[in-house]
Design a protein around this motif. Structure first.
Motif, PDB file in Angstrom:
ATOM      1  N   ALA A   1       0.821  -1.225   0.000  1.00 15.65           N
ATOM      2  CA  ALA A   1       0.000   0.000   0.000  1.00 15.65           C
ATOM      3  C   ALA A   1       0.854   1.275   0.000  1.00 15.65           C
ATOM      4  N   GLU A   2       1.931   1.226   0.766  1.00 13.78           N
ATOM      5  CA  GLU A   2       2.802   2.399   0.886  1.00 13.78           C
ATOM      6  C   GLU A   2       3.400   2.757  -0.487  1.00 13.78           C
ATOM      7  N   LYS A   3       3.915   1.710  -1.143  1.00 16.15           N
ATOM      8  CA  LYS A   3       4.570   1.895  -2.432  1.00 16.15           C
ATOM      9  C   LYS A   3       3.542   2.316  -3.502  1.00 16.15           C
ATOM     10  N   TYR A   4       2.346   1.755  -3.404  1.00 19.80           N
ATOM     11  CA  TYR A   4       1.326   2.079  -4.393  1.00 19.80           C
ATOM     12  C   TYR A   4       0.938   3.557  -4.304  1.00 19.80           C
ATOM     13  N   LYS A   5       0.894   4.048  -3.068  1.00 14.64           N
ATOM     14  CA  LYS A   5       0.561   5.454  -2.850  1.00 14.64           C
ATOM     15  C   LYS A   5       1.635   6.343  -3.498  1.00 14.64           C
ATOM     16  N   LYS A   6       2.878   5.916  -3.310  1.00 15.56           N
ATOM     17  CA  LYS A   6       4.013   6.646  -3.881  1.00 15.56           C
ATOM     18  C   LYS A   6       3.936   6.613  -5.418  1.00 15.56           C
ATOM     19  N   ALA A   7       3.567   5.428  -5.924  1.00 16.44           N
ATOM     20  CA  ALA A   7       3.468   5.254  -7.381  1.00 16.44           C
ATOM     21  C   ALA A   7       2.398   6.177  -7.956  1.00 16.44           C
ATOM     22  N   LYS A   8       1.260   6.271  -7.260  1.00 14.22           N
ATOM     23  CA  LYS A   8       0.166   7.129  -7.726  1.00 14.22           C
ATOM     24  C   LYS A   8       0.595   8.601  -7.732  1.00 14.22           C
ATOM     25  N   ALA A   9       1.406   8.939  -6.708  1.00 11.40           N
ATOM     26  CA  ALA A   9       1.863  10.328  -6.617  1.00 11.40           C
ATOM     27  C   ALA A   9       2.800  10.681  -7.782  1.00 11.40           C
ATOM     28  N   LEU A  10       3.457   9.660  -8.338  1.00  6.00           N
ATOM     29  CA  LEU A  10       4.370   9.915  -9.464  1.00  6.00           C
ATOM     30  C   LEU A  10       3.620  10.452 -10.687  1.00  6.00           C
ATOM     31  N   VAL A  11       2.341  10.081 -10.803  1.00  6.80           N
ATOM     32  CA  VAL A  11       1.570  10.491 -11.989  1.00  6.80           C
ATOM     33  C   VAL A  11       1.600  12.011 -12.135  1.00  6.80           C
ATOM     34  N   LYS A  12       1.397  12.698 -11.024  1.00  8.81           N
ATOM     35  CA  LYS A  12       1.367  14.162 -11.056  1.00  8.81           C
ATOM     36  C   LYS A  12       2.729  14.723 -11.503  1.00  8.81           C
ATOM     37  N   ASP A  13       3.818  14.103 -10.985  1.00  2.90           N
ATOM     38  CA  ASP A  13       5.157  14.552 -11.375  1.00  2.90           C
ATOM     39  C   ASP A  13       5.366  14.346 -12.869  1.00  2.90           C
ATOM     40  N   ILE A  14       4.902  13.187 -13.351  1.00  2.00           N
ATOM     41  CA  ILE A  14       5.081  12.876 -14.783  1.00  2.00           C
ATOM     42  C   ILE A  14       4.291  13.862 -15.641  1.00  2.00           C
ATOM     43  N   PHE A  15       3.066  14.166 -15.217  1.00  2.00           N
ATOM     44  CA  PHE A  15       2.252  15.125 -15.977  1.00  2.00           C
ATOM     45  C   PHE A  15       2.879  16.528 -15.925  1.00  2.00           C
ATOM     46  N   SER A  16       3.400  16.924 -14.764  1.00  2.00           N
ATOM     47  CA  SER A  16       4.029  18.258 -14.666  1.00  2.00           C
ATOM     48  C   SER A  16       5.208  18.349 -15.619  1.00  2.00           C
ATOM     49  N   MET A  17       6.018  17.283 -15.631  1.00  2.00           N
ATOM     50  CA  MET A  17       7.191  17.266 -16.511  1.00  2.00           C
ATOM     51  C   MET A  17       6.745  17.354 -17.975  1.00  2.00           C
ATOM     52  N   THR A  18       5.717  16.580 -18.300  1.00  2.00           N
ATOM     53  CA  THR A  18       5.186  16.561 -19.673  1.00  2.00           C
ATOM     54  C   THR A  18       4.732  17.957 -20.097  1.00  2.00           C
ATOM     55  N   LEU A  19       3.950  18.592 -19.224  1.00  2.00           N
ATOM     56  CA  LEU A  19       3.390  19.899 -19.569  1.00  2.00           C
ATOM     57  C   LEU A  19       4.496  20.946 -19.655  1.00  2.00           C
ATOM     58  N   SER A  20       5.522  20.813 -18.800  1.00  2.00           N
ATOM     59  CA  SER A  20       6.598  21.806 -18.848  1.00  2.00           C
ATOM     60  C   SER A  20       7.427  21.661 -20.132  1.00  2.00           C
ATOM     61  N   LEU A  21       7.353  20.480 -20.757  1.00  2.00           N
ATOM     62  CA  LEU A  21       8.063  20.302 -22.030  1.00  2.00           C
ATOM     63  C   LEU A  21       7.163  20.632 -23.237  1.00  2.00           C
ATOM     64  N   GLY A  22       5.991  21.171 -22.943  1.00  2.00           N
ATOM     65  CA  GLY A  22       5.085  21.558 -24.038  1.00  2.00           C
ATOM     66  C   GLY A  22       4.219  20.410 -24.514  1.00  2.00           C
TER      67      GLY A  22
END
Ligand code: 2HG
Ligand code: ZN
Length: 457
Positions: free
Chosen positions: A387-408
């Protein structure tokens, strides 16, 4: 209003339309490829547009939610029945209705399987380019609802580039035919395009006129093998920079290759960091020259290159490519898969960023996809048991989207928003855009009975 026993009434009112409330049907049609579990009120199988009209009239009067469904291969939960919706399956409306060879188009029913259409057309020398990885089981109706892409989108575009005209049933049961049967048309707003990619939230599509093309004369398929991940990303821009437009430029990283080979041993090369599956089509002499140039580019970036010698070798490579998603699900049934897109020259930067996120979080991230389009399927390999790791994994989605959007880039290239990406919609769209979209939804579906709970969180 007897909303609670509405099924008894629909069976009474529409006795000639197949409907089921059997637990096994409710279970099977409660899922789609997102693996989210919904709870269907009933499953209904219309056979004609008239059936759809009658079901929608009934649903509108009784405010019963309805979810149109193709084969349930969508990855963001678009076909999941929420609010105890009734699932309307298009399995029985699966015909190729008309082939117009003079005007290069076909009319199909929404339940026709994409791969079936492809094969039928190819036998006659015609070509329907959109080829989602699920093409052997997904339906054209689902493809239109999701505006599906696929490897060949690089050269040929996505589903919306082929939709000419749609027949659709509005939530109140009215039928519209929108779009044109000509190759051009600019009369009013383009409602056919609006419905394409609307994820079953605006109207129920019942007939589709698709543009088709003559079958390309020849195809050459190349496999480029890299011992350096970023070099594969650079190769993509170099090939396009050399003014070559292959029909596919598919990318898979080491983990994706290993997973697919374990799942379905088709003889993919081992000990490589990344692969590009490159396919050219067109006049034999032109594509032979392009293949030579691509080989030069790959070699300049230290890649080895292999050519598929015949159609069965080519099919094997594609079989492997199409098996990546199931292979990864096999390893991690609860994996989180995204389909972000960045401008293609930003792929090396995106891959570097993804690797950093994986290292920092200690969570494996597998990447593959349509590199030519800058469309990477970022798969976060997570397991709900931890559960702990899954929560961390879900939180990565936001980081990935932020990175994506910052690259246009954009947060979804081809899987849609559905349920899984709805919480992130406002990361990409401004409030005024979302308000306009909600206004459109309300105009089509004032009682909010069509595919509720999707797109807008
Ligand atoms: C593909 O290209 C599909 O194989 C599925 O879009 C992607 O499972 C995925 O991440
Ligand atoms: Zn894809």
């Amino acid at each position: 209003m007897a909303k609670n026993n509405s099924m008894i009434r629909i069976v009474d009112e529409l006795p000639d339309i197949k409907i089921s409330k059997e637990p096994e049907d409710l279970l099977c049609y409660g899922f789609d490829a997102s693996r989210i579990e919904g709870h269907a009120r009933a499953v209904i199988w219309p056979r004609t547009t008239k059936d759809v009209v009658r079901v929608m009239q009934y649903a509108y009067q009784n405010e019963v939610p309805v979810v149109p469904r193709g084969a349930g291969t969508g990855m963001t939960g678009g076909a999941i029945p929420l609010n105890r919706a009734m699932v309307m399956s298009f399995e029985k409306m699966n015909k190729l209705v008309e082939l117009d060879t003079n005007n290069l188009n076909v009319i199909v029913e929404p339940g026709l399987i994409n791969g079936r259409l492809q094969r039928d057309l190819e036998h006659l020398g015609f070509f329907y380019p959109p080829d989602p990885a699920s093409m052997n089981f997904c339906t054209i109706g689902g493809n239109v609802a999701e505006n599906a892409g696929g490897p060949r989108a690089l050269k040929y575009g996505v589903t919306k580039d082929y939709v000419m005209e749609l027949e659709a049933v509005l939530p109140n049961g009215d039928v519209i035919t929108t779009g044109v049967r000509t190759s051009k048309g600019v009369v009013g707003y383009d409602l056919a395009r609006l419905l394409t990619g609307s994820e079953g939230t605006l109207a129920v599509i019942t007939k589709i006129r698709l543009r088709i093309l003559p079958l390309p004369e020849e195809v050459i398929t190349l496999l480029a093998m890299f011992d350096n991940l970023e070099a594969s990303g650079k190769t993509v821009s170099k090939i396009i920079g050399a003014k070559i437009m292959p029909r596919t430029l598919e990318f898979m990283d080491r983990e994706a290759i290993t997973a697919v080979e374990r799942y379905k041993a088709v003889g993919m090369p081992k000990d490589v960091e990344a692969l590009l599956l490159i396919e050219l089509d067109g006049h034999p002499s032109a594509i032979t020259k392009q293949a030579e140039k691509i080989a030069e580019i790959c070699e300049s970036l230290n890649a080895d290159i292999k050519i598929a010698e015949d159609s069965s070798a080519r099919e094997k490579l594609w079989e492997a490519r199409r098996a990546i998603s199931p292979a990864l699900y096999n390893l991690y049934p609860e994996k989180i898969n995204e389909d972000i897109v960045v401008p293609r020259d930003k792929i090396p930067e995106m891959l570097k960023g993804l690797r950093k996120l994986a290292e920092e979080s200690g969570i494996s991230i597998v990447n593959f996809g349509h590199a030519g389009d800058g469309n990477i399927h970022v798969n976060i390999m997570a397991d709900k048991n931890d559960a702990e790791k899954y929560k961390k994994a879900k939180a990565l989605v936001k980081d990935i989207f932020s990175m994506t959007l910052s690259l246009g880039g954009t947060i979804s290239g081809e899987h849609g928003i559905g349920m899984t990406k709805a919480p992130y919609l406002s990361m990409e769209l401004k409030k005024n855009e979302i308000d306009i979209m909600k206004g459109i939804k309300n105009l089509f579906d004032p009682k909010a009975i069509l595919n509720p709970g999707k797109i807008f969180a």
